[in-house]
Design an enzyme around this catalytic site. Structure first.
Site, short mmCIF file in Angstrom:
data_model
loop_
_atom_site.label_atom_id
_atom_site.label_comp_id
_atom_site.label_asym_id
_atom_site.label_seq_id
_atom_site.Cartn_x
_atom_site.Cartn_y
_atom_site.Cartn_z
N LEU A 109 55.26 49.47 36.93
CA LEU A 109 55.76 50.73 36.39
C LEU A 109 55.57 51.75 37.50
CD1 LEU A 109 54.26 50.80 32.77
CD2 LEU A 109 56.68 50.63 33.37
N ASP A 110 56.58 52.58 37.76
CA ASP A 110 56.43 53.53 38.85
C ASP A 110 55.42 54.62 38.47
OD1 ASP A 110 57.77 55.69 37.50
OD2 ASP A 110 59.70 54.81 38.04
N LYS A 111 55.06 55.43 39.43
CA LYS A 111 53.99 56.41 39.27
C LYS A 111 54.24 57.35 38.10
CE LYS A 111 51.64 60.08 41.93
NZ LYS A 111 52.28 61.36 41.60
#
Length: 248
Positions: A109-111
């Site tokens: 999951l991206d930041k």
């Protein structure tokens, strides 16, 4: 593949299959001269070994199969899905309890994204979840900067073209809306990088929040932000059954 059929696998893969580290980490460990096979130093990550027969050592310690661990995390927004970060940002490993064996994230999951993230040291199980041919569904809730009309929902399913990729969702439906923004449920059956953000960006829509709420039959439920829990045997069996159904 032929070597694996005869009980042999590459050294890096062997360390990963034993739950010691990720395959990419194994490559680095082996090339740095920290690994011995039956007492002999090897720097070749592809060197064939026989799991259960050859003795593998890292830094002088014999590696045996770790007890497999399967975890669900509610990843908070603002941390990255890596073991360490060159920019000093917080990582998902900061949320893990101490005294765990090594575990790696199943996908990312991206930041700026949050929600359900799986972690395990069972690399084969993780690979099955991520394999493109399984098309295991991932469900997200996205808050967007506008009232979502039917046309927007249809456009998300039709998809957009971005750098030669057709990016589309399997399903999109309105969950709730206010006067200026909406929450949309978006279901994907493929896992391209930043897929939902790229779809909505292509449609001129800003994503205010993005939360993964389910992976196949596994649901985020009421797990608190930053909290981690083990998966039950029933949950793992449900995932395996979902993968088999999608393959057929």
């Amino acid at each position: 593949m032929a070597a694996e059929k005869h009980g042999r696998v590459g050294l890096a893969r062997a360390l990963s299959k034993l739950g010691f580290c990720s395959r990419s980490q194994a490559f680095a460990i082996i090339r740095s001269g920290r690994v011995r096979v039956n007492g002999s130093l090897t720097r070749n990550p592809e060197s064939p070994v026989r799991l259960g027969k050859d003795r593998l050592e890292v830094d002088g310690e014999t590696i045996v199969s770790a007890e497999f661990v399967y975890l669900a995390m509610n990843k908070p927004r603002g941390i990255v899905t890596t073991a360490s970060d060159e920019k000093g940002r917080g990582t998902v490993y900061d949320c893990l309890p101490e005294n765990l064996p090594w575990v790696g994230p199943v996908g990312r999951l991206d930041k700026a994204s949050e929600g359900l993230l799986l972690l395990t040291n069972d690399s084969e199980w993780g690979a099955k979840i991520l394999a493109p041919e399984t098309h295991l569904k991932k469900t997200y809730h996205a808050q967007v900067d506008r009232v979502a009309e039917d046309e927007l929902l249809a456009a998300i399913v039709r998809g957009v073209s971005a750098k030669g990729d057709l990016l589309r969702a399997q399903r999109a439906r309105l969950i709730r809306q206010g006067t200026k923004n909406s929450w949309i449920e978006i279901v994907l059956d493929e896992g391209k990088n930043r897929q939902i953000r790229r779809i909505l960006e292509g449609l001129g829509v800003e994503v205010l929040r993005l939360v993964r709420v389910a992976i196949g039959p596994l649901e985020l439920g009421k797990l608190g932000k930053g909290d981690v829990r083990p998966l039950s045997l029933a949950e793992r069996v449900a995932v395996d059954k979902a993968i088999q159904r999608r393959k057929q």
